[in-house]
Design a protein around this motif. Structure first.
Motif, PDB file in Angstrom:
ATOM      1  N   LEU A 323      18.073  56.126  30.654  1.00  8.37           N
ATOM      2  CA  LEU A 323      19.092  55.077  30.451  1.00  8.37           C
ATOM      3  C   LEU A 323      19.295  54.780  28.967  1.00  8.37           C
ATOM      4  O   LEU A 323      18.319  54.659  28.225  1.00  8.37           O
ATOM      5  CB  LEU A 323      18.635  53.787  31.132  1.00  8.37           C
ATOM      6  CG  LEU A 323      18.889  53.666  32.625  1.00  8.37           C
ATOM      7  CD1 LEU A 323      18.188  52.432  33.174  1.00  8.37           C
ATOM      8  CD2 LEU A 323      20.386  53.593  32.908  1.00  8.37           C
ATOM      9  N   PRO A 324      20.532  54.632  28.532  1.00  4.58           N
ATOM     10  CA  PRO A 324      20.746  54.220  27.151  1.00  4.58           C
ATOM     11  C   PRO A 324      20.242  52.787  26.940  1.00  4.58           C
ATOM     12  O   PRO A 324      20.140  52.022  27.900  1.00  4.58           O
ATOM     13  CB  PRO A 324      22.272  54.285  26.984  1.00  4.58           C
ATOM     14  CG  PRO A 324      22.836  54.323  28.357  1.00  4.58           C
ATOM     15  CD  PRO A 324      21.784  54.840  29.279  1.00  4.58           C
ATOM     16  N   GLU A 325      19.929  52.447  25.709  1.00  6.47           N
ATOM     17  CA  GLU A 325      19.273  51.158  25.409  1.00  6.47           C
ATOM     18  C   GLU A 325      20.076  49.939  25.841  1.00  6.47           C
ATOM     19  O   GLU A 325      19.520  48.905  26.145  1.00  6.47           O
ATOM     20  CB  GLU A 325      18.977  51.072  23.912  1.00  6.47           C
ATOM     21  CG  GLU A 325      17.832  51.978  23.526  1.00  6.47           C
ATOM     22  CD  GLU A 325      16.896  51.349  22.522  1.00  6.47           C
ATOM     23  OE1 GLU A 325      17.031  50.153  22.245  1.00  6.47           O
ATOM     24  OE2 GLU A 325      16.023  52.079  22.018  1.00  6.47           O
ATOM     25  N   TYR A 326      21.416  50.080  25.859  1.00  6.50           N
ATOM     26  CA  TYR A 326      22.218  48.894  26.175  1.00  6.50           C
ATOM     27  C   TYR A 326      22.237  48.589  27.685  1.00  6.50           C
ATOM     28  O   TYR A 326      22.749  47.582  28.119  1.00  6.50           O
ATOM     29  CB  TYR A 326      23.650  49.032  25.630  1.00  6.50           C
ATOM     30  CG  TYR A 326      24.416  50.232  26.162  1.00  6.50           C
ATOM     31  CD1 TYR A 326      25.106  50.152  27.367  1.00  6.50           C
ATOM     32  CD2 TYR A 326      24.431  51.439  25.462  1.00  6.50           C
ATOM     33  CE1 TYR A 326      25.801  51.242  27.866  1.00  6.50           C
ATOM     34  CE2 TYR A 326      25.119  52.529  25.955  1.00  6.50           C
ATOM     35  CZ  TYR A 326      25.807  52.433  27.149  1.00  6.50           C
ATOM     36  OH  TYR A 326      26.469  53.515  27.642  1.00  6.50           O
ATOM     37  N   ARG A 327      21.685  49.481  28.509  1.00  4.71           N
ATOM     38  CA  ARG A 327      21.633  49.225  29.953  1.00  4.71           C
ATOM     39  C   ARG A 327      20.241  48.723  30.317  1.00  4.71           C
ATOM     40  O   ARG A 327      19.243  49.275  29.860  1.00  4.71           O
ATOM     41  CB  ARG A 327      21.882  50.513  30.732  1.00  4.71           C
ATOM     42  CG  ARG A 327      23.267  51.067  30.604  1.00  4.71           C
ATOM     43  CD  ARG A 327      24.002  50.928  31.942  1.00  4.71           C
ATOM     44  NE  ARG A 327      25.232  51.685  31.920  1.00  4.71           N
ATOM     45  CZ  ARG A 327      25.299  52.967  32.256  1.00  4.71           C
ATOM     46  NH1 ARG A 327      24.241  53.604  32.663  1.00  4.71           N
ATOM     47  NH2 ARG A 327      26.447  53.588  32.206  1.00  4.71           N
ATOM     48  N   ASP A 328      20.151  47.719  31.188  1.00  2.55           N
ATOM     49  CA  ASP A 328      18.816  47.279  31.590  1.00  2.55           C
ATOM     50  C   ASP A 328      18.317  48.176  32.734  1.00  2.55           C
ATOM     51  O   ASP A 328      19.089  48.901  33.362  1.00  2.55           O
ATOM     52  CB  ASP A 328      18.780  45.784  31.912  1.00  2.55           C
ATOM     53  CG  ASP A 328      19.323  45.448  33.294  1.00  2.55           C
ATOM     54  OD1 ASP A 328      18.921  46.114  34.252  1.00  2.55           O
ATOM     55  OD2 ASP A 328      20.141  44.514  33.400  1.00  2.55           O
ATOM     56  N   CYS A 329      17.010  48.124  32.983  1.00  2.98           N
ATOM     57  CA  CYS A 329      16.452  49.128  33.893  1.00  2.98           C
ATOM     58  C   CYS A 329      16.632  48.774  35.381  1.00  2.98           C
ATOM     59  O   CYS A 329      16.106  49.486  36.235  1.00  2.98           O
ATOM     60  CB  CYS A 329      14.991  49.408  33.546  1.00  2.98           C
ATOM     61  SG  CYS A 329      14.017  47.944  33.522  1.00  2.98           S
TER      62      CYS A 329
END
Ligand SMILES: Cc1cc2nc3c(=O)[nH]c(=O)nc-3n(C[C@H](O)[C@H](O)[C@H](O)COP(=O)(O)OP(=O)(O)OC[C@H]3O[C@@H](n4cnc5c(N)ncnc54)[C@H](O)[C@@H]3O)c2cc1C
Length: 394
Positions: A323-329
């Protein structure tokens, strides 16, 4: 207390999942009801046949290199017998691989994963701790732990917040129940009787399996002249086996395996676990995922139960680490990707194993002839045999 991921259950599936986030940006809370038991002096009768794919994952997360090599046994050959003259052989050499699987004791692996997790800076362990309440909202999940005063022994009473909660809490998963995810269970009316033995003759790293009228008997090689036995058998027969004295059990098991390795002497007392197939149509929901036995259970005759759990952990961690950093897990698409990645393999193994269990149950001679013919046909078709091996390797 704010985290990215809360994992409930630090069994093999949960602990390996936590370890897979080593060095990542995720802060993990690992909630476990009880710590693994201290190292026993003897042998563990609960053992697993770890597939090369699962072994690769354990290597990746740094747990495999710490396992005591003297307690790991590679399997080079598999010798499968039907209930008449059916026979099927698999060999690592013929399939062009180093080994078909590794036999590993459950307790050793559990303790090593526990140590791996403790070495990691981004994991906070809550143990012993029990969850009390789970709230799933659009933007986060919160998990309240049982307060100390309510349980007498637990020290925690915190509320943990995160973007995602993972249920790795076994077949009777509390997380799955809280999320209202359906679990369809089929009880086989059978138990897996397990015990370890010394054998008079060397096993040459061969795993033996017999499809017998009274169930499926497996002998799995341990270091030296030792084997671990798993006899999946109707409950009444399982109880009879558990009631035998040590000498009687050795004789019974040696005879059931056609005395292939000579006389047996006991290493561990027998124990048994109930066998069931459990399917969960959905293993993800909003901000929630299931791994390991919380997500599925299969009959042990394929020897793949824990491999499915490890590969769940591998696929879920991969989906989240990509996941890219701007998306939460708790990202819905990542969770769906995980569910899709696991659907086919889990369903295929569950139904194949279930089909084999059913195929070898009827006692009618016509069925017996047919299934033994099937084994012999497969044995005579190297392409099909190698395809099966390749699939089992992962
Ligand atoms: C007696 C026995 C013998 C077995 N022998 C074999 C065998 O020989 N070969 C084989 O392939 N399989 C065997 N199995 C099955 C195998 O052990 C499981 O498939 C495997 O352990 C599943 O791993 P898991 O991490 O998904 O779940 P589990 O091992 O069940 O781990 C779940 C973890 O979650 C924790 N937990 C549960 N609920 C909570 C909660 N509410 N709060 C906090 N923590 C919680 C538990 O303490 C546990 O540590 C056996 C099972 C049993 C019971």
């Amino acid at each position: 207390m704010r985290f990215d991921i809360i994992i409930v259950g630090a069994g093999l599936a949960g602990a390996s999942l936590a370890a897979a986030f080593k060095g990542s940006r995720y802060r993990i809370a690992l909630v476990e009801g009880r710590a693994p038991a201290p190292a026993p002096s003897g042998w563990d009768s609960r053992i697993y046949a770890v597939s090369p794919a699962a072994q690769g994952f354990l290597q990746e997360i740094g747990a495999w290199p710490h396992l005591d090599p003297d307690r790991l046994t590679p399997v080079y050959d598999m010798d499968i017998r039907g209930d008449a003259d059916g026979r099927l052989n698999f060999s690592a050499y013929d399939s062009g691989v180093d080994q078909l699987a590794w036999i590993v004791e459950s307790g050793l692996m559990q303790r090593e994963l526990w140590e791996t997790v403790k070495r990691q800076g981004n994991i906070t362990l809550f143990c012993p701790a029990q969850p009390q309440q789970l709230d799933i909202r659009a933007d986060a999940v919160s998990l309240r732990l049982v307060p100390a005063s309510a349980s007498g022994v637990l020290t925690s009473g915190e509320t943990l917040e995160a973007a995602l909660v993972v249920g790795a809490d076994g077949a009777d998963s509390w997380v799955r129940a809280q999320a209202g995810l359906q679990a369809d269970t089929l009880l086989y009316g059978e138990m897996g009787v397990v015990a370890n033995f010394e054998c008079a003759q060397p096993h040459h790293n061969t795993a033996f399996q017999w499809f017998r009228p009274d169930g499926v008997l497996a002998w799995l090689p341990l270091p030296g002249q030792r084997i671990s036995v798993v006899w999946s058998t109707p409950e009444a027969h399982a109880r009879e086996l558990l009631g035998l004295d040590a000498e009687g059990l050795c004789r019974r098991i040696a005879a059931a395996g056609a005395n292939r390795l000579g006389a047996l002497t006991p290493l561990t007392p027998p124990t048994a676990f109930p066998l069931r197939m459990m399917r969960t149509p959905r293993i993800v929901a909003k901000r929630l995922a299931l791994v390991g036995d919380a997500a599925h259970a299969i009959h042990p005759l394929s020897g793949h139960g824990i491999n499915l759990g490890f590969l769940d952990a591998r696929e879920l961690s991969r989906a989240l680490l990509e996941l890219p950093e701007y998306r939460d897990c708790g990202d819905e698409r990542a969770l769906r990707r995980y569910a899709r990645a696991r659907a086919e393999e889990v369903a295929l193994l569950q139904w194949t194993t279930h089909g084999l269990q059913r195929l070898f149950r009827p006692q009618h001679p016509a069925f017996s002839a047919l299934r033994n013919l099937g084994l012999n046909l497969t044995d005579n078709l190297p392409v099909v045999r190698n395809m099966l091996v390749r699939y089992a390797l992962g």
